[in-house]
Structures are given as C-alpha cells and as structure tokens.
Motif scaffolding. Structure first.
Motif, PDB file in Angstrom:
ATOM      1  N   ASP A   1      -5.932   0.834  -4.301  1.00 44.21           N
ATOM      2  CA  ASP A   1      -4.750   0.760  -3.578  1.00 44.21           C
ATOM      3  C   ASP A   1      -3.845   1.333  -2.482  1.00 44.21           C
ATOM      4  O   ASP A   1      -4.660   3.103  -1.546  1.00 44.21           O
ATOM      5  N   GLY A   2      -3.233   1.215  -1.647  1.00 38.63           N
ATOM      6  CA  GLY A   2      -2.454   1.043  -0.275  1.00 38.63           C
ATOM      7  C   GLY A   2      -3.853   1.313   0.749  1.00 38.63           C
ATOM      8  O   GLY A   2      -3.691   2.625   1.605  1.00 38.63           O
ATOM      9  N   HIS A   3      -4.593   0.280   1.170  1.00 41.82           N
ATOM     10  CA  HIS A   3      -5.211   0.765   2.504  1.00 41.82           C
ATOM     11  C   HIS A   3      -6.690   2.062   1.983  1.00 41.82           C
ATOM     12  O   HIS A   3      -6.767   2.899   3.524  1.00 41.82           O
ATOM     13  N   LYS A   4      -7.081   2.045   0.953  1.00 43.75           N
ATOM     14  CA  LYS A   4      -7.712   3.688   0.465  1.00 43.75           C
ATOM     15  C   LYS A   4      -9.098   2.280   0.297  1.00 43.75           C
ATOM     16  O   LYS A   4      -8.978   2.519  -0.605  1.00 43.75           O
TER      17      LYS A   4
ATOM     18  N   TYR B   1     -12.998  10.403  -0.031  1.00 47.48           N
ATOM     19  CA  TYR B   1     -11.607   9.279  -0.014  1.00 47.48           C
ATOM     20  C   TYR B   1     -11.401   8.958   1.624  1.00 47.48           C
ATOM     21  O   TYR B   1     -11.066   9.810   2.126  1.00 47.48           O
TER      22      TYR B   1
ATOM     23  N   ASP C   1      -9.013   6.643   4.344  1.00 48.21           N
ATOM     24  CA  ASP C   1      -7.968   5.282   5.045  1.00 48.21           C
ATOM     25  C   ASP C   1      -8.980   4.476   5.620  1.00 48.21           C
ATOM     26  O   ASP C   1      -9.806   4.773   6.666  1.00 48.21           O
TER      27      ASP C   1
END
Length: 185
Positions: A75-78, A107, A109
């Motif tokens: 989620d959240g452009h990750k 991880y 972005d």
C-alpha cells in the motif's frame, strides 16, 4: 390531459428501500469482477517469486550470483523486494575465491513513470539485512543494482506482463527476472 395520481415520495421510498441492499451487492459484485479482470491485464496486486542469476566479467575476475527474489506491491506506493541467495567471486582459472550469502528485504517508494512502457522509478527507503547476510560492499557493487544495497538510491525498472501468471522485471541493461504468480489468486 391531467393525471389524478400525484407523485407520492413516501410510497416511492417504501419501494426503493428494500431494493437498496440488492443494488449495493450488485455494485460490489461488479467491482470484484472488474478488479479480477484488471489483475488478468496486469496483476500488480499479487506478489510473485522468481530466480535471478547474475554473471559479471571483469579484468581479473568473474562474479556470479544465484538468488531467489520475492516481489510485491504494498500500500501507499511502496514495493517490497526480498532477496536470498549466494554470490561468488572467481579467479582467472575459474576457482572460487570468495563466497558470500545474501539475505535482505528492500523497501521502495515508487513512481509509475509510464503506463505504456510499464516503467517504475524505485527509490530504496529501507534495507533490512539479516545477520547471516555477509555480502560486502565490493561484491554488492559487482552483482547488485545500487538500490539493493544503497539506501536512497533510485533504479528504474520495466514491469511487463509475460503471460497470465508471469511478470518480466527488466532493468535498463537487461531482464532481471521472471516472477511467477500463484495460480488461483
């Protein structure tokens, strides 16, 4: 010509209220169908696994890495990329001079740069290195993309659907890996 019947809002509410849950259920079913079809077009919400072999030839030595890769959109452009494998350095005669273990979660972005080309810019935000991971900077720089071992570095990847269950992950130099999705998800 005039009608004797007047539009009665109260009577129409009585008719519409029982139909409202059925309409909501129909919308949810259709949304699930569209999401399922979107995954068939490009299943970015499904994690995949693949194997990656990297070989590099330098002036006085050869390097090779055999790795298992896990790739997942979060989620959240990750994005999460997990690597586990072994890296080798060889001398001119082909003898192994160093053997290093790789076990880490990276991880990212990401920014979806181009839909038609399927390109993504990935900036590593966190690299979790397991205690058994002893891949040093020298071997990492020979075998890994920079964002696999340098936090804050950006690499650009192209993600392309290969078939219904396979995703091809490419760098600007070459294909990185084929990721295979689980059937029936």
């Amino acid at each position: 010509m005039t009608s004797d019947k007047k539009f009665n809002i109260r009577e129409n509410k009585i008719i519409i209220l029982p139909l409202l849950p059925a309409i909501v259920i129909l919308i949810l079913i259709l949304k699930g169908y569209w999401v399922k079809n979107d995954r068939k077009v490009f299943p970015v919400n499904i994690p995949c696994r693949g194997n990656m072999i990297v070989e590099a030839q330098y002036d006085n030595q050869r390097a090779k890495m055999v790795t298992t890769l896990y790739f997942s959109f979060l989620d959240g452009h990750k994005i999460l990329v997990s690597l586990s494998g072994t890296g080798y350095l060889y001398d001119k005669q082909g003898n192994i001079t160093q053997r290093k273990t790789l076990l880490r979660n990276i991880y990212y972005d990401y920014i979806h740069e181009g839909k038609s080309s399927g390109t993504y810019s990935l900036t590593s935000t966190q690299i979790n290195i397991d205690s058994v991971d002893n891949m040093d900077w020298k071997m990492s720089s020979l075998l890994l993309m920079n964002s696999f071992f340098l936090t804050g570095h950006t690499d650009t990847l192209a993600l392309k659907k290969y078939d219904d269950n396979t995703l091809l992950i490419e760098s600007n130099q070459s294909p990185v890996t084929l990721c295979v999705f689980k059937k029936g998800i």
